[in-house]
Design a protein around this motif. Structure first.
Motif, short mmCIF file in Angstrom:
data_model
loop_
_atom_site.label_atom_id
_atom_site.label_comp_id
_atom_site.label_asym_id
_atom_site.label_seq_id
_atom_site.Cartn_x
_atom_site.Cartn_y
_atom_site.Cartn_z
N THR A 81 0.84 -1.21 0.00
CA THR A 81 0.00 0.00 0.00
C THR A 81 0.87 1.25 0.00
O THR A 81 0.60 2.22 -0.72
N SER B 149 0.33 -1.15 -8.82
CA SER B 149 -0.84 -0.78 -9.62
C SER B 149 -0.40 -0.02 -10.86
O SER B 149 0.62 0.67 -10.87
N ASP B 150 -1.20 -0.15 -11.91
CA ASP B 150 -0.89 0.53 -13.16
C ASP B 150 -1.02 2.05 -12.99
O ASP B 150 -1.87 2.53 -12.24
N ASN C 74 2.45 1.64 -3.50
CA ASN C 74 1.51 2.17 -4.48
C ASN C 74 1.25 3.66 -4.25
O ASN C 74 1.12 4.43 -5.21
N LYS D 203 2.00 6.82 -6.77
CA LYS D 203 1.02 7.86 -7.09
C LYS D 203 1.61 9.25 -6.84
O LYS D 203 1.42 10.17 -7.64
N SER E 219 -4.46 3.60 -13.58
CA SER E 219 -5.46 3.40 -12.53
C SER E 219 -5.18 4.28 -11.32
O SER E 219 -6.10 4.72 -10.63
N LEU E 220 -3.89 4.56 -11.04
CA LEU E 220 -3.55 5.42 -9.92
C LEU E 220 -3.92 6.87 -10.18
O LEU E 220 -4.30 7.60 -9.27
N ASP F 276 8.46 0.34 -11.64
CA ASP F 276 8.32 -0.11 -10.26
C ASP F 276 9.66 -0.22 -9.55
O ASP F 276 9.76 -0.03 -8.34
#
Length: 211
Positions: A138, A182-183, A141, A145, A186-187, A157
């Motif tokens: 989390t 996450s892609d 990610n 972002k 999507s973020l 990544d």
């Protein structure tokens, strides 16, 4: 009559403006009385008027104590009368509070913010397990972002893993992880104003008029 006019620029400075100039003049007059008995009589009358001007203070604990303190403050601590409460000290009133110490954090990667470092420090204190692993991903990610908010280009990544490893002092190592973050799309996807509402159909919004 014109010669007797008073202008605000020429008037005495009001110590507590909420009470107005007339209360200040009454206090100044009480200070000039030579008889202590007369000064105390005037002070009690002034306290009564102050209480009527501030009715909301009647619900405040130690209402009379506060009024007497304000009376001495507006007299510049020069009114010589006996008070039913301890007299406030001019030195204590004019004493400045100690300056607050603000945290001076200068993170290497400022686009992540200070909260990320706090989250990483918390994760380091957790025992190994699924909860810690979920927290770490989390955090990763969220770091991704934050990175994309600072740099709109895509980010690998591995870059996030390297920064996470560095910020955790080498305690969190995802460099050999097989799981992807996450892609980026999507973020960075903006949340719809109507997301989660039932009955909403795509394109059902009001159409813009054409001229």
């Amino acid at each position: 009559m014109i010669d007797n006019l008073e202008y605000n620029t020429e008037r005495e400075h009001l110590i507590i403006p909420e009470y107005g100039r007339h209360i200040q003049k009454m206090i100044n007059y009480a200070k000039t009385r030579e008889s202590k008995e007369e000064r105390e009589k005037l002070s009690k009358a002034i306290i009564a008027v102050m209480g009527n001007l501030q009715p909301h203070l009647r619900d405040v604990p130690d209402f009379q104590h506060k009024l007497w303190d304000q009376l001495f403050i507006m007299s510049n601590f020069e009114l010589d009368v006996e008070s039913p409460f301890p007299k406030p000290s001019k030195e204590l009133f004019e004493e400045r509070p100690e300056p607050l110490k603000y945290p001076q954090n200068h993170p290497k990667y400022r686009f992540y913010g200070n909260n990320i470092k706090t989250m990483i420090d918390v994760a380091n204190t957790w025992e190994e397990g699924e909860l810690k692993e979920a927290l770490i991903y989390t955090i990763a990610n969220h770091m991704k972002k934050c990175f994309l908010n600072w740099n709109k280009d895509t980010v690998e990544d591995d870059v996030i893993y390297d920064h996470l490893y560095e910020l955790s002092g080498g305690k969190i190592n995802l460099k050999n992880s097989d799981e992807d973050l996450s892609d980026a799309s999507s973020l960075m996807r903006p949340k719809s104003k109507y997301s989660g509402k039932k009955g909403h159909k795509k394109g059902s919004g009001r159409q813009r008029k054409r001229y």
